[in-house]
Design a protein around this motif. Structure first.
Motif, short mmCIF file in Angstrom:
data_model
loop_
_atom_site.label_atom_id
_atom_site.label_comp_id
_atom_site.label_asym_id
_atom_site.label_seq_id
_atom_site.Cartn_x
_atom_site.Cartn_y
_atom_site.Cartn_z
N UNK A 259 0.85 -1.24 -0.03
CA UNK A 259 0.03 0.10 -0.04
C UNK A 259 1.05 1.34 -0.19
N UNK A 260 1.89 1.42 0.92
CA UNK A 260 2.79 2.26 0.70
C UNK A 260 3.66 2.58 -0.42
N UNK A 261 3.81 1.58 -1.11
CA UNK A 261 4.77 1.72 -2.50
C UNK A 261 3.88 1.96 -3.54
N UNK A 262 2.42 1.84 -3.55
CA UNK A 262 1.56 2.18 -4.66
C UNK A 262 0.70 3.08 -4.27
N UNK A 263 0.14 3.43 -3.21
CA UNK A 263 -0.93 4.37 -2.88
C UNK A 263 -2.26 4.06 -3.13
N UNK A 264 -3.07 5.13 -3.21
CA UNK A 264 -4.66 4.64 -3.24
C UNK A 264 -4.81 3.71 -4.09
N UNK A 265 -6.15 2.79 -3.94
CA UNK A 265 -6.49 1.59 -4.63
C UNK A 265 -7.77 2.13 -5.48
N UNK A 266 -7.97 2.10 -6.85
CA UNK A 266 -9.20 2.24 -7.59
C UNK A 266 -9.73 0.99 -7.44
N UNK A 267 -11.07 0.91 -6.72
CA UNK A 267 -12.01 -0.31 -6.58
C UNK A 267 -13.08 -0.26 -7.50
N UNK A 268 -13.62 1.03 -8.12
CA UNK A 268 -14.82 0.99 -8.93
C UNK A 268 -14.42 2.04 -10.11
N UNK A 269 -14.65 1.67 -11.26
CA UNK A 269 -14.85 2.75 -12.43
C UNK A 269 -15.77 2.24 -13.21
N UNK A 270 -16.87 3.26 -13.44
CA UNK A 270 -17.86 3.16 -13.96
C UNK A 270 -17.95 3.01 -15.64
N UNK A 271 -16.61 3.36 -16.06
CA UNK A 271 -16.43 3.20 -17.43
C UNK A 271 -16.55 1.87 -17.73
N UNK A 272 -16.20 0.90 -16.91
CA UNK A 272 -15.95 -0.47 -17.18
C UNK A 272 -17.12 -1.35 -17.11
N UNK A 273 -18.07 -0.75 -16.22
CA UNK A 273 -19.51 -1.44 -16.47
C UNK A 273 -20.10 -1.54 -15.09
N UNK A 274 -21.31 -2.13 -14.90
CA UNK A 274 -22.03 -1.97 -13.63
C UNK A 274 -21.57 -3.12 -12.69
N UNK A 275 -21.76 -2.63 -11.30
CA UNK A 275 -21.42 -3.73 -10.38
C UNK A 275 -19.88 -4.12 -10.22
N UNK A 276 -19.92 -5.67 -10.29
CA UNK A 276 -18.50 -6.29 -10.10
C UNK A 276 -17.68 -5.85 -11.34
N UNK A 277 -18.28 -5.59 -12.71
CA UNK A 277 -17.97 -5.35 -13.82
C UNK A 277 -16.84 -4.24 -13.78
N UNK A 278 -17.07 -3.31 -12.88
CA UNK A 278 -16.51 -2.04 -12.60
C UNK A 278 -15.17 -2.04 -11.79
N UNK A 279 -15.02 -3.32 -11.18
CA UNK A 279 -13.79 -3.54 -10.53
C UNK A 279 -12.54 -3.52 -11.61
#
Length: 334
Positions: A259-279
């Motif tokens: 976590x310290x080496x990479x920073x915040x984590x993107x857990x959802x991107x609406x451009x990828x799709x709905x629900x789990x598809x957005x991971x």
């Protein structure tokens, strides 16, 4: 100045609300460039904060049996080392119920009541039993904690912004993407087995059954959690659970280094799709040590004597102190 930790929580929530901070569920519009547009317009994401507290009975796995670990517990009991037991101050009528021996659920249930107005009314928690548990969480005591419940109820009604679950639809491809989060751990599978833990007593102070029940009722696509400072990313019963903790500074070169080496984590991107598809499929949490371990190894909770090397090293480090305390107090490990 707050008189106890319940009063302090009340003050914090009231202050946050007065400043326009959302402390309850929030429904937001996503970018209009989503791949999966619902028929009624832009996709929606609903974020649910779930209040919680732990109870020791959530830990249903066997205790460690290694002699060195037993000696440590005898000499310096875990409850004496865990900060919550001297940094939190609870109302006098329930203070005696907050140790590890009672498995009182009064706090777990009281915090959970803050979530109830926003959850779907699926009867996984019987209302009569829940009310009874709030007033008498342990069959071995008759303490009435109604003042604690009332304090939480007042805060829920007066100071928590939120939306009602009737306005949310997450059961189809065109509905909301639902992301919930809690501080505490909802499922035992999300914490390494005790043989891997520096503090094997940790499982008694990290989760609650009512939190897990509420998450299953809500059925979010993603649930984020914390508390243990152990990065992990697993899917259980259709819900993706993720912890991505910054941890303490001393943990920045240990379990939280990714976590310290990479920073915040993107857990959802609406451009990828709905629900789990957005991971995002390339998220670094999938590479974390314990994610990879449990993707390739079965849980062996009954292995209570074969401790991890780092656990043995810590026990060896404190062996002298443990022996000294045992000797000075005439204690022994049978």
């Amino acid at each position: 100045m707050a008189t106890d930790s319940v009063a302090k929580l009340t003050e914090v929530l009231a202050m946050a609300t007065s400043l326009g901070v959302y402390v309850g569920p929030l429904r937001i519009f996503c970018s209009a460039n989503s791949k999966e547009q619902p028929s009624n317009g832009r996709p929606l994401v609903t974020i649910y904060p779930l209040y919680s507290w732990y109870h020791s009975g959530w830990d249903t796995e066997p205790s460690i049996t290694h002699p060195a670990s037993l000696a440590m517990e005898k000499a310096i009991p875990f409850q004496n080392r865990w900060g919550d037991f001297f940094m939190c101050s609870w109302p006098s009528e329930i203070d005696h119920l907050t140790d590890l021996q009672t498995d009182s659920r009064v706090l777990a249930n009281a915090f959970a009541q803050l979530n109830e107005p926003f959850l779907p009314p699926i009867p996984l928690i019987n209302e009569e039993e829940t009310t009874s548990a709030l007033r008498n969480p342990n069959t071995n005591n008759n303490t009435d904690d109604s003042s604690v419940s009332a304090n939480f109820k007042s805060e829920r009604e007066n100071n928590i912004h939120g939306i009602h679950h009737n306005n949310i639809n997450n059961n189809n491809e065109g509905g909301d993407t639902v992301i919930s989060f809690s501080h505490f751990v909802p499922r035992i599978e999300l914490s390494p087995e005790k043989r891997f833990l520096i503090e094997p007593g940790l499982a008694a102070v990290i989760g609650s059954h009512v939190l897990e029940q509420q998450i299953r009722r809500l059925s979010p696509h993603i649930h984020l959690f914390g508390h243990t400072h152990i990065p992990i990313d697993l899917q259980l019963d259709g819900i993706r659970y993720i912890q991505w903790p910054l941890g303490y500074h001393r943990e920045s070169t240990r379990q939280c280094s990714i976590v310290h080496n990479s920073g915040p984590l993107l857990v959802y991107d609406s451009s990828l799709g709905h629900g789990l598809k957005g991971l995002p499929s390339n998220r670094l949490s999938l590479r974390s040590h314990w994610t990879q371990y449990y993707l390739h190894h079965k849980r062996e909770a009954n292995n209570t004597n074969e401790l991890a090397p780092w656990v043995l090293q810590r026990l060896a480090k404190y062996a002298g102190l443990v022996q000294s305390k045992l000797s000075s107090s005439s204690l022994s490990i049978d």
